[in-house]
Design a protein around this motif. Structure first.
Motif, PDB file in Angstrom:
ATOM      1  N   VAL A   7     -15.111  -2.747  -1.146  1.00  0.00           N
ATOM      2  CA  VAL A   7     -13.990  -1.848  -1.403  1.00  0.00           C
ATOM      3  C   VAL A   7     -13.762  -1.855  -2.906  1.00  0.00           C
ATOM      4  O   VAL A   7     -13.429  -2.898  -3.470  1.00  0.00           O
ATOM      5  CB  VAL A   7     -12.710  -2.299  -0.672  1.00  0.00           C
ATOM      6  CG1 VAL A   7     -11.569  -1.330  -0.948  1.00  0.00           C
ATOM      7  CG2 VAL A   7     -12.971  -2.418   0.830  1.00  0.00           C
ATOM      8  N   SER A   8     -13.955  -0.724  -3.530  1.00  0.00           N
ATOM      9  CA  SER A   8     -13.830  -0.673  -4.983  1.00  0.00           C
ATOM     10  C   SER A   8     -12.732   0.289  -5.387  1.00  0.00           C
ATOM     11  O   SER A   8     -12.596   1.372  -4.826  1.00  0.00           O
ATOM     12  CB  SER A   8     -15.165  -0.270  -5.629  1.00  0.00           C
ATOM     13  OG  SER A   8     -15.576   0.991  -5.143  1.00  0.00           O
ATOM     14  N   GLN A   9     -11.950  -0.134  -6.364  1.00  0.00           N
ATOM     15  CA  GLN A   9     -10.855   0.683  -6.883  1.00  0.00           C
ATOM     16  C   GLN A   9     -11.062   0.896  -8.361  1.00  0.00           C
ATOM     17  O   GLN A   9     -11.503  -0.001  -9.078  1.00  0.00           O
ATOM     18  CB  GLN A   9      -9.508  -0.034  -6.756  1.00  0.00           C
ATOM     19  CG  GLN A   9      -9.094  -0.465  -5.427  1.00  0.00           C
ATOM     20  CD  GLN A   9      -7.766  -1.209  -5.427  1.00  0.00           C
ATOM     21  OE1 GLN A   9      -7.620  -2.192  -4.730  1.00  0.00           O
ATOM     22  NE2 GLN A   9      -6.784  -0.737  -6.177  1.00  0.00           N
ATOM     23  N   THR A  10     -10.674   2.075  -8.814  1.00  0.00           N
ATOM     24  CA  THR A  10     -10.689   2.346 -10.247  1.00  0.00           C
ATOM     25  C   THR A  10      -9.467   3.158 -10.619  1.00  0.00           C
ATOM     26  O   THR A  10      -9.022   4.024  -9.843  1.00  0.00           O
ATOM     27  CB  THR A  10     -11.953   3.147 -10.656  1.00  0.00           C
ATOM     28  OG1 THR A  10     -12.039   4.331  -9.844  1.00  0.00           O
ATOM     29  CG2 THR A  10     -13.203   2.322 -10.496  1.00  0.00           C
ATOM     30  N   PRO A  11      -8.864   2.901 -11.777  1.00  0.00           N
ATOM     31  CA  PRO A  11      -9.251   1.845 -12.720  1.00  0.00           C
ATOM     32  C   PRO A  11      -8.685   0.487 -12.314  1.00  0.00           C
ATOM     33  O   PRO A  11      -7.857   0.401 -11.413  1.00  0.00           O
ATOM     34  CB  PRO A  11      -8.605   2.328 -14.024  1.00  0.00           C
ATOM     35  CG  PRO A  11      -7.362   3.028 -13.575  1.00  0.00           C
ATOM     36  CD  PRO A  11      -7.707   3.698 -12.266  1.00  0.00           C
ATOM     37  N   GLY A  52      -9.605  -4.280  -1.818  1.00  0.00           N
ATOM     38  CA  GLY A  52     -10.165  -4.149  -3.144  1.00  0.00           C
ATOM     39  C   GLY A  52      -9.524  -5.152  -4.087  1.00  0.00           C
ATOM     40  O   GLY A  52      -8.639  -5.925  -3.690  1.00  0.00           O
ATOM     41  N   SER A  53      -9.929  -5.134  -5.334  1.00  0.00           N
ATOM     42  CA  SER A  53      -9.448  -6.125  -6.298  1.00  0.00           C
ATOM     43  C   SER A  53      -8.143  -5.712  -6.978  1.00  0.00           C
ATOM     44  O   SER A  53      -7.594  -6.470  -7.763  1.00  0.00           O
ATOM     45  CB  SER A  53     -10.512  -6.398  -7.354  1.00  0.00           C
ATOM     46  OG  SER A  53     -10.888  -5.186  -7.977  1.00  0.00           O
ATOM     47  N   GLY A  54      -7.658  -4.525  -6.654  1.00  0.00           N
ATOM     48  CA  GLY A  54      -6.343  -4.130  -7.150  1.00  0.00           C
ATOM     49  C   GLY A  54      -6.388  -3.319  -8.428  1.00  0.00           C
ATOM     50  O   GLY A  54      -7.325  -3.418  -9.223  1.00  0.00           O
ATOM     51  N   THR A  55      -5.357  -2.507  -8.595  1.00  0.00           N
ATOM     52  CA  THR A  55      -5.143  -1.737  -9.834  1.00  0.00           C
ATOM     53  C   THR A  55      -3.765  -2.108 -10.358  1.00  0.00           C
ATOM     54  O   THR A  55      -2.758  -1.910  -9.674  1.00  0.00           O
ATOM     55  CB  THR A  55      -5.194  -0.229  -9.562  1.00  0.00           C
ATOM     56  OG1 THR A  55      -6.504   0.133  -9.151  1.00  0.00           O
ATOM     57  CG2 THR A  55      -4.815   0.554 -10.817  1.00  0.00           C
ATOM     58  N   GLN A  56      -3.741  -2.680 -11.536  1.00  0.00           N
ATOM     59  CA  GLN A  56      -2.458  -3.059 -12.128  1.00  0.00           C
ATOM     60  C   GLN A  56      -1.920  -1.881 -12.931  1.00  0.00           C
ATOM     61  O   GLN A  56      -2.483  -1.513 -13.962  1.00  0.00           O
ATOM     62  CB  GLN A  56      -2.608  -4.286 -13.015  1.00  0.00           C
ATOM     63  CG  GLN A  56      -1.267  -4.784 -13.550  1.00  0.00           C
ATOM     64  CD  GLN A  56      -1.349  -6.181 -14.127  1.00  0.00           C
ATOM     65  OE1 GLN A  56      -2.199  -6.990 -13.741  1.00  0.00           O
ATOM     66  NE2 GLN A  56      -0.471  -6.468 -15.055  1.00  0.00           N
ATOM     67  N   LEU A  57      -0.843  -1.303 -12.427  1.00  0.00           N
ATOM     68  CA  LEU A  57      -0.214  -0.151 -13.069  1.00  0.00           C
ATOM     69  C   LEU A  57       0.999  -0.606 -13.868  1.00  0.00           C
ATOM     70  O   LEU A  57       1.890  -1.257 -13.335  1.00  0.00           O
ATOM     71  CB  LEU A  57       0.213   0.875 -12.010  1.00  0.00           C
ATOM     72  CG  LEU A  57       1.052   2.053 -12.494  1.00  0.00           C
ATOM     73  CD1 LEU A  57       0.267   2.926 -13.461  1.00  0.00           C
ATOM     74  CD2 LEU A  57       1.551   2.879 -11.315  1.00  0.00           C
ATOM     75  N   SER A  58       1.027  -0.245 -15.136  1.00  0.00           N
ATOM     76  CA  SER A  58       2.170  -0.559 -16.002  1.00  0.00           C
ATOM     77  C   SER A  58       2.725   0.751 -16.540  1.00  0.00           C
ATOM     78  O   SER A  58       2.002   1.493 -17.218  1.00  0.00           O
ATOM     79  CB  SER A  58       1.754  -1.463 -17.154  1.00  0.00           C
ATOM     80  OG  SER A  58       1.263  -2.690 -16.675  1.00  0.00           O
ATOM     81  N   VAL A  59       3.984   1.025 -16.212  1.00  0.00           N
ATOM     82  CA  VAL A  59       4.641   2.237 -16.683  1.00  0.00           C
ATOM     83  C   VAL A  59       5.610   1.854 -17.794  1.00  0.00           C
ATOM     84  O   VAL A  59       6.498   1.016 -17.602  1.00  0.00           O
ATOM     85  CB  VAL A  59       5.389   2.941 -15.539  1.00  0.00           C
ATOM     86  CG1 VAL A  59       6.025   4.238 -16.042  1.00  0.00           C
ATOM     87  CG2 VAL A  59       4.446   3.221 -14.373  1.00  0.00           C
ATOM     88  N   LEU A  60       5.413   2.440 -18.971  1.00  0.00           N
ATOM     89  CA  LEU A  60       6.221   2.083 -20.148  1.00  0.00           C
ATOM     90  C   LEU A  60       7.329   3.099 -20.407  1.00  0.00           C
ATOM     91  O   LEU A  60       7.185   4.281 -20.035  1.00  0.00           O
ATOM     92  CB  LEU A  60       5.317   1.971 -21.378  1.00  0.00           C
ATOM     93  CG  LEU A  60       4.092   1.037 -21.206  1.00  0.00           C
ATOM     94  CD1 LEU A  60       3.245   1.069 -22.460  1.00  0.00           C
ATOM     95  CD2 LEU A  60       4.550  -0.375 -20.886  1.00  0.00           C
TER      96      LEU A  60
END
Lengths: 107, 115
Positions: free
Chosen positions: B4-8, B107-115
């Motif tokens: 299971v692959s996630q991008t980005p 999957g390995s996760g997508t770290q989302l940072s909203v500024l």
């Protein structure tokens, strides 16, 4: 909204068995018990699941009480790499994760 | 081969932007999911698709729109990003959503940072 209760944290000595308890007193007859773990910030990893019989695989053993109201996940020889958050889940419509048990394996 | 692959893997963006996260599984599974893990580490299911059909929608704001072009892909599009959307988003798949066979592969996760 999880149907399970787990202790927030546990410690275990390296090389010893880790026994992680889970209470699920409101489980219904056709609901499975699943165990997952999450190491640091990785994606959760499936460990084992069962309905009413005890189960064993290469990772762990699952002991479910006869009344099915509780279960125990057993890691027979814990290693430092088993340090993780362990989630016990009773699947109701979907896999919903609770707070889990943070297991720390110590040298 | 990653199952299971996630991008980005990391996504840093400004408030108000629109962004997408892609997920693909090569396991031949029928069911795919999106989970959100917030700063307190609670992992919550957002959506579940079975053979491209939406099965579960867990009170997620309309700004989140999943799209499944085929059963191997489940993308997550987020409109008008808000600070509270900052989290790690995990994609997962399972052979089916029948109780005894719903083993999730994440999957390995997508770290989302909203500024």
């Amino acid at each position: 909204d999880a149907k399970t209760t787990q202790p927030p944290s546990m410690d275990c000595a390296e090389g010893r068995a880790a026994n992680l308890p889970c209470n699920h007193s409101t489980i219904s007859g056709n609901e499975y018990v699943y165990w997952y773990r999450q190491i640091h910030s990785q994606g959760p990893q499936y460990i084992i699941h069962g309905l009413k019989n005890n189960e064993t695989n290469e990772m762990a053993s699952l002991i479910i009480t006869e009344d099915r109201k509780s279960s125990t996940l057993i890691l027979p020889h814990a290693t430092l790499r088993d340090t993780a958050v362990y989630y016990c889940i009773v699947r109701v419509e979907a896999m919903r994760f609770g707070a889990g048990t943070r297991l720390t394996v110590k040298p | 081969d990653t199952a299971v692959s996630q991008t980005p893997k990391y996504l840093v963006t400004q408030m108000g932007n629109d962004k997408s996260i892609k997920c693909e599984q090569n396991l031949g599974h029928d069911t795919m999911y999106w989970y959100k893990q917030d700063s307190k580490k609670f992992l919550k299911i957002m959506f579940s698709y079975n053979n491209k059909e939406l099965i579960i929608n867990e009170t997620v704001p309309n700004r989140f729109s999943p799209k499944s072009p085929d059963k191997a892909h489940l993308n997550l599009h987020i409109n008008s990003l808000e600070l509270g959307d900052s989290a790690v988003y995990f994609c997962a798949s399972s052979p089916s959503r029948v109780g005894h066979n719903e083993k999730l592969f994440f999957g390995s996760g997508t770290q989302l940072s909203v500024l």
